[in-house]
Enzyme design. Sequence first.
Site, PDB file in Angstrom:
ATOM      1  N   THR A 414       0.940  -1.116   0.000  1.00  0.00           N
ATOM      2  CA  THR A 414       0.000   0.000   0.000  1.00  0.00           C
ATOM      3  C   THR A 414       0.970   1.152   0.000  1.00  0.00           C
ATOM      4  O   THR A 414       2.113   0.974   0.407  1.00  0.00           O
ATOM      5  CB  THR A 414      -0.807  -0.014   1.309  1.00  0.00           C
ATOM      6  OG1 THR A 414      -1.735  -1.090   1.236  1.00  0.00           O
ATOM      7  CG2 THR A 414      -1.570   1.284   1.563  1.00  0.00           C
ATOM      8  N   ASN A 434      -4.211  -3.476  -2.364  1.00  0.00           N
ATOM      9  CA  ASN A 434      -4.288  -4.446  -1.264  1.00  0.00           C
ATOM     10  C   ASN A 434      -2.941  -5.124  -1.124  1.00  0.00           C
ATOM     11  O   ASN A 434      -2.046  -4.572  -0.525  1.00  0.00           O
ATOM     12  CB  ASN A 434      -5.433  -5.437  -1.399  1.00  0.00           C
ATOM     13  CG  ASN A 434      -5.685  -6.154  -0.077  1.00  0.00           C
ATOM     14  OD1 ASN A 434      -5.354  -5.617   0.974  1.00  0.00           O
ATOM     15  ND2 ASN A 434      -6.233  -7.351  -0.115  1.00  0.00           N
ATOM     16  N   ASP A 455     -10.562  -7.632   1.524  1.00  0.00           N
ATOM     17  CA  ASP A 455     -10.757  -6.804   2.729  1.00  0.00           C
ATOM     18  C   ASP A 455     -12.187  -6.912   3.264  1.00  0.00           C
ATOM     19  O   ASP A 455     -12.492  -6.420   4.347  1.00  0.00           O
ATOM     20  CB  ASP A 455     -10.423  -5.341   2.438  1.00  0.00           C
ATOM     21  CG  ASP A 455      -8.938  -5.047   2.661  1.00  0.00           C
ATOM     22  OD1 ASP A 455      -8.244  -5.889   3.254  1.00  0.00           O
ATOM     23  OD2 ASP A 455      -8.471  -3.972   2.244  1.00  0.00           O
TER      24      ASP A 455
HETATM   25  O1  DON Z   1      -7.243  -1.098   3.022  1.00  0.00           O
HETATM   26  C1  DON Z   1      -6.620  -1.875   3.740  1.00  0.00           C
HETATM   27  O2  DON Z   1      -6.697  -1.890   4.947  1.00  0.00           O
HETATM   28  C2  DON Z   1      -5.675  -2.871   3.092  1.00  0.00           C
HETATM   29  N1  DON Z   1      -6.117  -3.160   1.766  1.00  0.00           N
HETATM   30  C3  DON Z   1      -4.307  -2.329   3.113  1.00  0.00           C
HETATM   31  C4  DON Z   1      -3.306  -3.324   2.633  1.00  0.00           C
HETATM   32  C5  DON Z   1      -1.933  -2.972   2.997  1.00  0.00           C
HETATM   33  O3  DON Z   1      -1.660  -1.989   3.633  1.00  0.00           O
HETATM   34  C6  DON Z   1      -0.917  -3.912   2.541  1.00  0.00           C
HETATM   35  N2  DON Z   1       0.347  -3.498   2.966  1.00  0.00           N
HETATM   36  N3  DON Z   1       1.189  -2.869   3.118  1.00  0.00           N
END
Ligand code: DON
Length: 602
Positions: A414, A434, A455
């Site tokens: 992310t 994601n 998610d």
């Molecule tokens: O929105 C969310 O909480 C996740 N899709 C975030 C994923 C994430 O941060 C992966 N890593 N670093």
Amino acid sequence: MIRIQKTTLLFLFVLLAATSSLAPGATGQTAAKPREPADANEPWPKEAARAAHGMVATDEALGSQVGVDIMKRGGNAVDAAVATAFALAVVEPAAGNIGGGGFMLIRLADGKTTFLDYRETAPGKATQNMYIGKDGKLDEDTCVIGYKSVAVPGTVAGLELALKTYGTMKLADVMAPAIRLADQGFLVSANLATELEEDSPGLQAFPMSQQVFLNKGKMFKAGDTFKQPELAATLKRIAKGGAEEFYRRETAEMLADEMAKNGGLITLEDLAHYKVKVRGVLHAKYESGGHSWEVLISPPPSSGGVAVIEALNMLQGVPLKGWDDPQSVHMVAETMRRVFADRAAFLADPDYSNIPVAGLTDPCYAKERASTINPAKASSSKDVTAGTPHVCGVSANPDAAPRMVASLGEGPHTTHFSVVDEAGNAVASTYTLNHSYGAHVTSTAGFLLNDEMDDFTTQPGVPNSFGLIQSEANAIAPAHRPLSSMTPTILLRDGKLSFVTDSRGGPTIISVTLLSILNWMRLGMEAQAAINAPRFHHQWLPDRLLLEKDFPAGLETALNARGHETLRRGHIGLVNAIGIDRATGERLGAADPRDQGAAVGY
Ligand code: DON
């Protein structure tokens, strides 16, 4: 056919976190080159990059530079943020995106605040049990890899709306650097080459991913030039036709067509109906260090804003000495445990679920929650359930009863970035596919697609790929937004812009953002120190406290003596923050040295 198991993704993430090397962090200079190979012996920067006018802090020097160039040409922080986001979609393909979604928190210098929610939505054909097989078991592959894991992307609509509403420049002008980077290419860094190698098992399963990201099977080496002609063509069409192009014209048709041919669910209608939501920012006020603080933070469907405010409320009045003090770590870890139990029970898409935000963020409720913490002993998560949120003077409403809880988790990619311009406009932006490289599917239009469907609560009671348990209110349903942990945050000190922050890292985003706020607001750390400080994370379930590898053994022993089960992690989260020097007004860019982020200012 099984390509990459969800457990494999999680394992890869843990392995990466455990082995990732130290790297140079913030730089104040122009950075037109890609990241240099990580050097394990490179010391972390002790000081933030300083600049008098504007600052951009991102994961990638090329992305930060694009934002700074836009500000130098007279653009404001929103122009720079939009340009940076499009550039990161080219140079940071694991997370920067136009095929995913995200959040943008904006505070203008005149005090106006807004939150743009361009989170992905479930396609119209999505159903609650779409990932559950005939045997009643969750298919752990389909929800994270391939066409069926893709939710309707929101990024292009979100960036266009941000620019139209708060920017000053034309879309074609802010997209020009991204188009140039895709067209002419950029030099592959050692990090990118390694990442692509690591993700090759997933990427090679999809012909377009193999062609674009694995160099038709030849693989990229550090120093190769990486051109993305299909992406460049798509960006040019968007620069000309705006979000309309992405959601209703040629790009939409390409996407809908390949979805139909490959068992994906997204249709032209889903794309045409996608809408960005403009939401009110959550606010909370604190007194600390003789100053009045205001926390501006993300509302649902981010779970992070509610969780961070609840945690800050619970920690009011708790003495915090720093993270070499086991008692301080204990109290914060116990707070995280309770906040995550509430996250699991109450948080979901606010358009379809009645979330008790007022109760969860109320100081009276926090006091009750905090009173269940034993200052001398860790609780067991099996004895900690969600509370009954309510506001001061009003008894708990039965509607606020916790919902049936399912699962929660963490993944590697992310990307969060911060921007502050000369006038004092500030942007905290976090967007995601994601997992790294999302669904690992590359559209024929040249961009990677998200696997954000994971998610949602894909099966009640079963942890997701981040190990998270979530409620039935977060179940899959057409047009719903999956719950997110992304937590863009802006802090004001005595009414003035003070700190811009957030992180990557699935659920660890919440803990890491909380720690960055505590470091700056409660512990008075310098900007870079606030980012360098060791991190820990507790998410209620599984019942264990994650500690970064740099914590001394003595601290871990002291936590174990209080009853915490601990687990070492290499690095947790990645924050690219900007602080404001109270005395000089300078912008202090604090990129995270855990990876090779770069703060570039002028
Ligand atoms: O929105 C969310 O909480 C996740 N899709 C975030 C994923 C994430 O941060 C992966 N890593 N670093």
